[in-house]
Design a protein around this motif. Structure first.
Motif, PDB file in Angstrom:
ATOM      1  N   ARG A  69       0.824  -1.206   0.000  1.00  0.00           N
ATOM      2  CA  ARG A  69       0.000   0.000   0.000  1.00  0.00           C
ATOM      3  C   ARG A  69       0.861   1.260   0.000  1.00  0.00           C
ATOM      4  O   ARG A  69       0.546   2.248  -0.678  1.00  0.00           O
ATOM      5  N   ALA A  70       1.947   1.245   0.778  1.00  0.00           N
ATOM      6  CA  ALA A  70       2.827   2.407   0.832  1.00  0.00           C
ATOM      7  C   ALA A  70       3.451   2.667  -0.530  1.00  0.00           C
ATOM      8  O   ALA A  70       3.542   3.815  -0.993  1.00  0.00           O
ATOM      9  N   ALA A  71       3.883   1.598  -1.198  1.00  0.00           N
ATOM     10  CA  ALA A  71       4.487   1.746  -2.523  1.00  0.00           C
ATOM     11  C   ALA A  71       3.464   2.253  -3.530  1.00  0.00           C
ATOM     12  O   ALA A  71       3.757   3.126  -4.358  1.00  0.00           O
ATOM     13  N   MET A  72       2.260   1.711  -3.485  1.00  0.00           N
ATOM     14  CA  MET A  72       1.211   2.160  -4.401  1.00  0.00           C
ATOM     15  C   MET A  72       0.889   3.640  -4.187  1.00  0.00           C
ATOM     16  O   MET A  72       0.723   4.406  -5.145  1.00  0.00           O
ATOM     17  N   ALA A  73       0.782   4.034  -2.928  1.00  0.00           N
ATOM     18  CA  ALA A  73       0.428   5.415  -2.622  1.00  0.00           C
ATOM     19  C   ALA A  73       1.497   6.389  -3.103  1.00  0.00           C
ATOM     20  O   ALA A  73       1.187   7.416  -3.725  1.00  0.00           O
ATOM     21  N   LYS A  74       2.742   6.073  -2.816  1.00  0.00           N
ATOM     22  CA  LYS A  74       3.816   6.972  -3.261  1.00  0.00           C
ATOM     23  C   LYS A  74       3.876   7.025  -4.784  1.00  0.00           C
ATOM     24  O   LYS A  74       4.015   8.105  -5.376  1.00  0.00           O
ATOM     25  N   LEU A  75       3.778   5.871  -5.418  1.00  0.00           N
ATOM     26  CA  LEU A  75       3.869   5.819  -6.873  1.00  0.00           C
ATOM     27  C   LEU A  75       2.748   6.628  -7.527  1.00  0.00           C
ATOM     28  O   LEU A  75       3.007   7.510  -8.360  1.00  0.00           O
ATOM     29  N   LEU A  76       1.513   6.343  -7.157  1.00  0.00           N
ATOM     30  CA  LEU A  76       0.395   7.024  -7.804  1.00  0.00           C
ATOM     31  C   LEU A  76       0.403   8.523  -7.523  1.00  0.00           C
ATOM     32  O   LEU A  76       0.198   9.336  -8.429  1.00  0.00           O
ATOM     33  N   ALA A  77       0.657   8.901  -6.271  1.00  0.00           N
ATOM     34  CA  ALA A  77       0.571  10.314  -5.915  1.00  0.00           C
ATOM     35  C   ALA A  77       1.676  11.138  -6.555  1.00  0.00           C
ATOM     36  O   ALA A  77       1.429  12.254  -7.030  1.00  0.00           O
ATOM     37  N   THR A  78       2.892  10.625  -6.578  1.00  0.00           N
ATOM     38  CA  THR A  78       3.986  11.417  -7.155  1.00  0.00           C
ATOM     39  C   THR A  78       3.872  11.519  -8.668  1.00  0.00           C
ATOM     40  O   THR A  78       4.120  12.578  -9.249  1.00  0.00           O
ATOM     41  N   GLU A  79       3.469  10.431  -9.317  1.00  0.00           N
ATOM     42  CA  GLU A  79       3.264  10.485 -10.759  1.00  0.00           C
ATOM     43  C   GLU A  79       2.080  11.404 -11.101  1.00  0.00           C
ATOM     44  O   GLU A  79       2.123  12.150 -12.090  1.00  0.00           O
ATOM     45  N   THR A  80       1.040  11.350 -10.289  1.00  0.00           N
ATOM     46  CA  THR A  80      -0.117  12.215 -10.504  1.00  0.00           C
ATOM     47  C   THR A  80       0.249  13.683 -10.342  1.00  0.00           C
ATOM     48  O   THR A  80      -0.158  14.532 -11.153  1.00  0.00           O
ATOM     49  N   ALA A  81       0.994  13.995  -9.295  1.00  0.00           N
ATOM     50  CA  ALA A  81       1.373  15.393  -9.066  1.00  0.00           C
ATOM     51  C   ALA A  81       2.200  15.928 -10.223  1.00  0.00           C
ATOM     52  O   ALA A  81       2.038  17.088 -10.636  1.00  0.00           O
ATOM     53  N   GLN A  82       3.106  15.111 -10.755  1.00  0.00           N
ATOM     54  CA  GLN A  82       3.886  15.539 -11.916  1.00  0.00           C
ATOM     55  C   GLN A  82       2.957  15.881 -13.075  1.00  0.00           C
ATOM     56  O   GLN A  82       3.113  16.916 -13.741  1.00  0.00           O
ATOM     57  N   TYR A  83       1.978  15.023 -13.321  1.00  0.00           N
ATOM     58  CA  TYR A  83       1.020  15.244 -14.407  1.00  0.00           C
ATOM     59  C   TYR A  83       0.213  16.525 -14.177  1.00  0.00           C
ATOM     60  O   TYR A  83       0.051  17.359 -15.082  1.00  0.00           O
ATOM     61  N   VAL A  84      -0.316  16.688 -12.972  1.00  0.00           N
ATOM     62  CA  VAL A  84      -1.190  17.823 -12.682  1.00  0.00           C
ATOM     63  C   VAL A  84      -0.429  19.143 -12.778  1.00  0.00           C
ATOM     64  O   VAL A  84      -0.926  20.111 -13.380  1.00  0.00           O
ATOM     65  N   VAL A  85       0.749  19.191 -12.205  1.00  0.00           N
ATOM     66  CA  VAL A  85       1.535  20.433 -12.268  1.00  0.00           C
ATOM     67  C   VAL A  85       1.909  20.752 -13.709  1.00  0.00           C
ATOM     68  O   VAL A  85       1.846  21.912 -14.147  1.00  0.00           O
ATOM     69  N   ASP A  86       2.288  19.737 -14.467  1.00  0.00           N
ATOM     70  CA  ASP A  86       2.650  19.966 -15.864  1.00  0.00           C
ATOM     71  C   ASP A  86       1.457  20.499 -16.658  1.00  0.00           C
ATOM     72  O   ASP A  86       1.598  21.445 -17.458  1.00  0.00           O
ATOM     73  N   GLN A  87       0.280  19.930 -16.450  1.00  0.00           N
ATOM     74  CA  GLN A  87      -0.909  20.411 -17.150  1.00  0.00           C
ATOM     75  C   GLN A  87      -1.293  21.818 -16.704  1.00  0.00           C
ATOM     76  O   GLN A  87      -1.766  22.632 -17.508  1.00  0.00           O
ATOM     77  N   ALA A  88      -1.078  22.105 -15.423  1.00  0.00           N
ATOM     78  CA  ALA A  88      -1.365  23.448 -14.927  1.00  0.00           C
ATOM     79  C   ALA A  88      -0.467  24.478 -15.609  1.00  0.00           C
ATOM     80  O   ALA A  88      -0.926  25.571 -15.987  1.00  0.00           O
ATOM     81  N   VAL A  89       0.798  24.145 -15.768  1.00  0.00           N
ATOM     82  CA  VAL A  89       1.711  25.033 -16.489  1.00  0.00           C
ATOM     83  C   VAL A  89       1.226  25.237 -17.920  1.00  0.00           C
ATOM     84  O   VAL A  89       1.205  26.363 -18.439  1.00  0.00           O
ATOM     85  N   GLN A  90       0.810  24.169 -18.575  1.00  0.00           N
ATOM     86  CA  GLN A  90       0.350  24.255 -19.964  1.00  0.00           C
ATOM     87  C   GLN A  90      -0.865  25.172 -20.086  1.00  0.00           C
ATOM     88  O   GLN A  90      -0.954  25.980 -21.017  1.00  0.00           O
ATOM     89  N   LEU A  91      -1.797  25.067 -19.158  1.00  0.00           N
ATOM     90  CA  LEU A  91      -3.014  25.874 -19.228  1.00  0.00           C
ATOM     91  C   LEU A  91      -2.771  27.332 -18.838  1.00  0.00           C
ATOM     92  O   LEU A  91      -3.533  28.214 -19.241  1.00  0.00           O
ATOM     93  N   HIS A  92      -1.744  27.582 -18.049  1.00  0.00           N
ATOM     94  CA  HIS A  92      -1.395  28.960 -17.702  1.00  0.00           C
ATOM     95  C   HIS A  92      -0.596  29.645 -18.804  1.00  0.00           C
ATOM     96  O   HIS A  92      -0.598  30.870 -18.906  1.00  0.00           O
ATOM     97  N   GLY A  93       0.135  28.856 -19.568  1.00  0.00           N
ATOM     98  CA  GLY A  93       0.957  29.440 -20.616  1.00  0.00           C
ATOM     99  C   GLY A  93       2.265  30.006 -20.079  1.00  0.00           C
ATOM    100  O   GLY A  93       2.747  29.619 -19.006  1.00  0.00           O
ATOM    101  N   ALA A  94       2.823  30.972 -20.815  1.00  0.00           N
ATOM    102  CA  ALA A  94       4.164  31.471 -20.528  1.00  0.00           C
ATOM    103  C   ALA A  94       4.293  32.083 -19.142  1.00  0.00           C
ATOM    104  O   ALA A  94       5.379  32.047 -18.536  1.00  0.00           O
TER     105      ALA A  94
END
Length: 409
Positions: free
Chosen positions: A339-364
């Motif tokens: 469970r600990a491995a699953m939680a760290k894996l999913l959350a860190t990969e998700t945060a990378q995705y979300v922050v990257d998409q947030a940058v894309q939607l904000h633009g320069a």
């Protein structure tokens, strides 16, 4: 296991933490020197009673603190987490003397702790560490002692194949020789939880954990300049003396100390990631609701609205998995490593995705130095690597799944 939800007191406490982080901790963080320990910030965490909770609360409480602080001040979150990571082995495995000396100072924020596991050639493969704990004496060779190449001073050359027993009076001694790398709070910590090889060739079964004060002779270090300017450095051990009084847990059982600590902190790394993802999501909601584009608001574009919905969906899924893992830890469930491995894996990969998409939607604008998302973009990358990279987490999950299948047959 029941679905996780916050009760009203927890919700209120998280809101209070976010306010404290924004109003009291962020100003101190902004005054800190990048790449160095911010002792004023750590002291304020102690003054607020948050560091004390590292030793009096469970995994869920730790996750709530890390998520709430990360939302408003990632530097404060990291300072708290590093104190916990470095000091937890002392709390869980230390002797009364070790705990009495260090834990009150950690809780007050007057002593800086560090967890020293990784090495230049032993990162993801932590069991391959090479820092040597060589059997020897603090004084020079005495009568009947024989120098064994690579093994130190022993009374019998055959005894070089095993670590010295820890005598009740603490007279058994080792010399630590080698390097550690990527160590948070190094080289400025006041003490280190150090993992060293006491039995050559024994893999994970030949590692011992030591509590090493920073003022020990032969211990040195340098700072490393990282993408996100946290205090991280390398340590050198030039025959650093340690005794049985410095052992944490049992000789040759130090890997259990390390893995037990990581099983607690991996879900909370996920909570840190979720806090960053929620901050990025909220910033995106505000921006897309107010930004004029193509004759309307940005949120009116279906492709934007669907992207924001996907960001929210993934963030909430990761959050639920983080707190399910933390609850499992607090309840002593058998499947905590998975469970600990699953939680760290999913959350860190998700945060990378979300922050990257947030940058894309904000633009320069999101790429400008000092913008929240520019800051989060640098912060979010490291958690996919430290405390077990994503690939390591997948390996742990697979191993636990097959082990469970074999046990059920």
């Amino acid at each position: 296991m029941p679905a996780f939800s916050l009760d009203p007191p927890q919700t209120a406490w998280c809101a209070e933490l976010r306010t404290l982080a924004a109003e009291r901790l962020r100003p101190l963080a902004e005054k800190g020197e990048p790449g160095h320990v911010n002792r004023a910030l750590v002291a304020e965490l102690g003054q607020l009673g948050l560091l004390e909770r590292l030793f009096t609360s469970g995994a869920v409480d730790l996750c709530l603190m890390r998520e709430s602080l990360a939302y408003a001040c990632t530097e404060a979150e990291t300072a708290l987490a590093l104190q916990g990571l470095g000091a937890h082995p002392v709390h869980a495995h230390g002797t009364p003397a070790q705990r009495d000396r260090w834990l009150p100072r950690v809780a007050e924020g007057t002593a800086i702790a560090a967890f020293a596991l990784s090495e230049p050639a032993a990162g993801s493969d932590a069991a391959a560490l090479e820092l040597r704990a060589e059997a020897g004496l603090e004084e020079g060779p005495g009568e009947g002692l024989e120098e064994v190449p690579g093994e130190g001073l022993v009374t019998d050359p055959l005894a070089a194949e095993s670590a010295p027993a820890a005598e009740p009076d603490g007279t058994a001694r080792w010399r630590l020789t080698g390097e550690k790398c990527w160590i948070s709070n190094a080289p400025e910590a006041d003490f280190y939880t150090v993992f060293a090889r006491t039995t050559p060739g024994a893999g994970a079964r030949g590692v011992t954990a030591f509590l090493v004060p920073a003022d020990r002779p032969g211990l040195g270090g340098t700072s490393l300049d990282m993408l996100s300017p946290h205090p991280i450095g390398a340590l050198t051990f030039d025959a650093v003396p340690v005794t049985a009084d410095d052992v944490l847990g049992e000789i040759d059982r130090g890997f259990r100390v390390a893995m037990g600590t990581l099983n607690l902190f991996r879900p909370s790394v996920g909570a840190f990631a979720v806090g960053m993802a929620r901050a990025a999501l909220d910033a995106t909601l505000a921006h897309t609701a107010e930004r004029d584009a193509f004759g309307g608001k940005l949120k009116d574009l279906q492709t934007v609205a669907h992207q924001v919905a996907e960001m929210a969906l993934r963030t909430e899924a990761a959050r639920l998995m983080v707190y399910a893992a933390a609850t499992a830890y607090d309840e002593g469930a058998e499947d905590v490593p998975k469970r600990a491995a699953m939680a760290k894996l999913l959350a860190t990969e998700t945060a990378q995705y979300v922050v990257d998409q947030a940058v894309q939607l904000h633009g320069a604008r999101a790429l400008c130095r000092g913008h929240l998302l520019e800051h989060l973009y640098r912060e979010v990358r490291a958690p996919r690597v430290y405390e077990g990279a994503s690939e390591v987490q997948r390996g742990i999950i697979a191993k636990e799944l097959y082990t469970g299948r074999e046990a059920a047959q």
